[in-house]
Design a protein around this motif. Sequence first.
Motif, PDB file in Angstrom:
ATOM      1  N   ILE A   4       0.847  -1.191   0.000  1.00 25.72           N
ATOM      2  CA  ILE A   4       0.000   0.000   0.000  1.00 25.72           C
ATOM      3  C   ILE A   4       0.887   1.247   0.000  1.00 25.72           C
ATOM      4  N   PRO A   5       0.524   2.299  -0.753  1.00 27.69           N
ATOM      5  CA  PRO A   5       1.354   3.509  -0.795  1.00 27.69           C
ATOM      6  C   PRO A   5       1.639   4.084   0.594  1.00 27.69           C
TER       7      PRO A   5
ATOM      8  N   VAL B 122      -9.309  -3.363  -1.043  1.00 27.70           N
ATOM      9  CA  VAL B 122     -10.688  -2.969  -1.331  1.00 27.70           C
ATOM     10  C   VAL B 122     -10.865  -1.489  -1.027  1.00 27.70           C
ATOM     11  N   VAL B 123     -10.350  -1.060   0.126  1.00 27.17           N
ATOM     12  CA  VAL B 123     -10.425   0.360   0.482  1.00 27.17           C
ATOM     13  C   VAL B 123      -9.593   1.196  -0.479  1.00 27.17           C
ATOM     14  N   LEU B 124      -8.403   0.714  -0.835  1.00 21.16           N
ATOM     15  CA  LEU B 124      -7.526   1.452  -1.747  1.00 21.16           C
ATOM     16  C   LEU B 124      -8.171   1.610  -3.119  1.00 21.16           C
ATOM     17  N   PHE B 125      -8.803   0.560  -3.627  1.00 21.76           N
ATOM     18  CA  PHE B 125      -9.389   0.593  -4.965  1.00 21.76           C
ATOM     19  C   PHE B 125     -10.722   1.340  -5.005  1.00 21.76           C
ATOM     20  N   ALA B 126     -11.510   1.227  -3.924  1.00 25.92           N
ATOM     21  CA  ALA B 126     -12.891   1.708  -3.987  1.00 25.92           C
ATOM     22  C   ALA B 126     -13.176   2.896  -3.089  1.00 25.92           C
ATOM     23  N   GLY B 127     -12.295   3.195  -2.139  1.00 24.90           N
ATOM     24  CA  GLY B 127     -12.571   4.265  -1.188  1.00 24.90           C
ATOM     25  C   GLY B 127     -12.307   5.655  -1.733  1.00 24.90           C
ATOM     26  N   THR B 128     -12.894   6.646  -1.065  1.00 20.82           N
ATOM     27  CA  THR B 128     -12.591   8.035  -1.392  1.00 20.82           C
ATOM     28  C   THR B 128     -11.215   8.373  -0.807  1.00 20.82           C
TER      29      THR B 128
ATOM     30  N   VAL C  26     -28.780  -1.752  12.308  1.00 21.03           N
ATOM     31  CA  VAL C  26     -27.473  -1.174  12.648  1.00 21.03           C
ATOM     32  C   VAL C  26     -27.327   0.180  11.946  1.00 21.03           C
ATOM     33  N   ARG C  27     -27.082   1.206  12.735  1.00 21.55           N
ATOM     34  CA  ARG C  27     -26.973   2.564  12.196  1.00 21.55           C
ATOM     35  C   ARG C  27     -25.514   2.871  11.851  1.00 21.55           C
ATOM     36  N   ILE C  28     -25.278   3.216  10.572  1.00 20.66           N
ATOM     37  CA  ILE C  28     -23.942   3.485  10.069  1.00 20.66           C
ATOM     38  C   ILE C  28     -23.911   4.888   9.462  1.00 20.66           C
ATOM     39  N   PRO C  29     -22.943   5.730   9.827  1.00 17.12           N
ATOM     40  CA  PRO C  29     -22.858   7.059   9.208  1.00 17.12           C
ATOM     41  C   PRO C  29     -22.722   6.954   7.689  1.00 17.12           C
ATOM     42  N   ALA C  30     -23.387   7.837   6.983  1.00 16.69           N
ATOM     43  CA  ALA C  30     -23.338   7.814   5.511  1.00 16.69           C
ATOM     44  C   ALA C  30     -21.910   7.961   5.001  1.00 16.69           C
ATOM     45  N   ARG C  31     -21.042   8.613   5.768  1.00 17.43           N
ATOM     46  CA  ARG C  31     -19.655   8.770   5.329  1.00 17.43           C
ATOM     47  C   ARG C  31     -18.908   7.440   5.303  1.00 17.43           C
ATOM     48  N   ASN C  32     -19.506   6.388   5.898  1.00 13.33           N
ATOM     49  CA  ASN C  32     -18.901   5.059   5.869  1.00 13.33           C
ATOM     50  C   ASN C  32     -19.285   4.269   4.629  1.00 13.33           C
ATOM     51  N   GLN C  33     -20.036   4.905   3.717  1.00 16.82           N
ATOM     52  CA  GLN C  33     -20.322   4.251   2.443  1.00 16.82           C
ATOM     53  C   GLN C  33     -19.052   4.320   1.596  1.00 16.82           C
ATOM     54  N   LEU C  34     -18.487   3.159   1.315  1.00 13.02           N
ATOM     55  CA  LEU C  34     -17.197   3.106   0.631  1.00 13.02           C
ATOM     56  C   LEU C  34     -17.312   3.701  -0.765  1.00 13.02           C
ATOM     57  N   GLY C  35     -16.494   4.705  -1.032  1.00 11.91           N
ATOM     58  CA  GLY C  35     -16.542   5.362  -2.331  1.00 11.91           C
ATOM     59  C   GLY C  35     -17.624   6.399  -2.440  1.00 11.91           C
ATOM     60  N   GLY C  36     -18.342   6.646  -1.351  1.00  8.98           N
ATOM     61  CA  GLY C  36     -19.430   7.624  -1.385  1.00  8.98           C
ATOM     62  C   GLY C  36     -20.512   7.210  -2.365  1.00  8.98           C
ATOM     63  N   ASP C  37     -20.956   8.139  -3.178  1.00  4.69           N
ATOM     64  CA  ASP C  37     -22.031   7.850  -4.145  1.00  4.69           C
ATOM     65  C   ASP C  37     -21.508   7.372  -5.494  1.00  4.69           C
TER      66      ASP C  37
ATOM     67  N   ASN D   1     -15.114  -1.534  -8.535  1.00  6.03           N
ATOM     68  CA  ASN D   1     -13.727  -1.295  -8.125  1.00  6.03           C
ATOM     69  C   ASN D   1     -13.315  -2.232  -7.000  1.00  6.03           C
ATOM     70  N   ALA D   2     -14.233  -2.431  -6.067  1.00  4.37           N
ATOM     71  CA  ALA D   2     -13.940  -3.310  -4.927  1.00  4.37           C
ATOM     72  C   ALA D   2     -13.784  -4.756  -5.381  1.00  4.37           C
ATOM     73  N   LEU D   3     -14.680  -5.202  -6.256  1.00  6.75           N
ATOM     74  CA  LEU D   3     -14.637  -6.599  -6.692  1.00  6.75           C
ATOM     75  C   LEU D   3     -13.448  -6.872  -7.610  1.00  6.75           C
ATOM     76  N   ALA D   4     -12.819  -5.818  -8.129  1.00  5.97           N
ATOM     77  CA  ALA D   4     -11.600  -6.009  -8.913  1.00  5.97           C
ATOM     78  C   ALA D   4     -10.493  -6.605  -8.054  1.00  5.97           C
TER      79      ALA D   4
END
Length: 386
Positions: free
Chosen positions: A67-68, A109-115, A225-236, A243-246
């Motif tokens: 990871i970078p 997965v986070v690296l490929f799909a996250g903001t 289970v309540r999850i903050p919207a900012r925890n949506q990987l990659g946002g909208d 990207n994640a499944l890659a």
Amino acid sequence: MDGLDALPGLGFDRPIFSEEHNAFRTSTRRFFRKEVEPNVRQWEKDGFFPAELFRKAGQAGLLCAGIPAQYGGGGGDFLHVTIFNEEHGYSPAGAALESGMATDTSAYVVLFAGTEEQKQEWLPGFAKGEIIAELGLTEGQSGSDPASIQTTARRDGDDFILNGSKMWMTNGPILTNLIVVARTEAGTRLFFVPLQNTKGVTVSKHTELMLKSSGGVSEIFFDEVRIPARNQLGGDDKRSLANALATVTVGRLVTAARMLAACELAYHMTVDFVKNRKAFGQRIFDFQNTQFKLASIKTEIAVGRGYLDQLLLRNLHGRLDPVESAMAKLWISEMEGRVMDECLQLFGGAGYSNEYPISKMYAFARVHRIFLGTSEIQRVTIARTI
């Protein structure tokens, strides 16, 4: 584990690896020898290996080495991740951890799909061993097909409300987070869900498996289970799931590397065993039947090694086709089954004993034709290109 230090220096002297890669291999091998192998018997009695093992690996600079550096990783390349997985396979205690330490794919997965913000926030925790996470895709009625999942996430102001379940989650009892694939009104999305002390999350005790080990899997349930919207990987970003499944492509490749390493270890362990055990007045090794079986094993491993190293180079240069990783996972997992079966047979009754690593290696090999997509799924993937 006795006597294994005398075996050949497996993994070294391969042209695809630099001196820096070999130094990383040495450090990783030392970690497994010092921190894992002396302790697995006790961990089996305890029921699971400790989460502290991840933090120790993080302190040693072994996690997320590819990871970078800007995200807390080692700043290396994909071959560093491969080496870590290979050393998992080269360790005679590796099967006793199951897939335990091989979680770098989740960081990818986070690296490929996250903001950018998500990568900055979460990836350093992966590298330090403070975050232990898996990708939650499989459910009771669905496996490799994301379109059939039933877990849902509905929007509620600045949050999402998660309901459903995931199963076969590696390291379940010690997971800190799960990257949950869920259906939303906008389509299938991913959510970075904290598991510990989160209201509505239930983690089952680890599932009893055919392989008796110090690792395991759990089923995880989500009830409002309540999850903050900012925890949506990659946002909208609608591409976040793709990207994640890659990462499945590279995940299959490093898993194939771990399987092949385990085959090499099993082969050398078996040669050592049959040269030191006698029957009917001669070494087991001296029977032509033994020599022929070992010759076949050695050849299969060599063929697998040539193909896999070719794919590792192709991936390093961005030229890997997903079907190639499917072919590698298919052939090497099925080859591993043949190798482990023959090696255990040559160990005789000793091979069926828990005192010898080959027994766990044999049992662990069986699941490799199932997880990360069954052999049948790999064949479907390959057939679509014909």
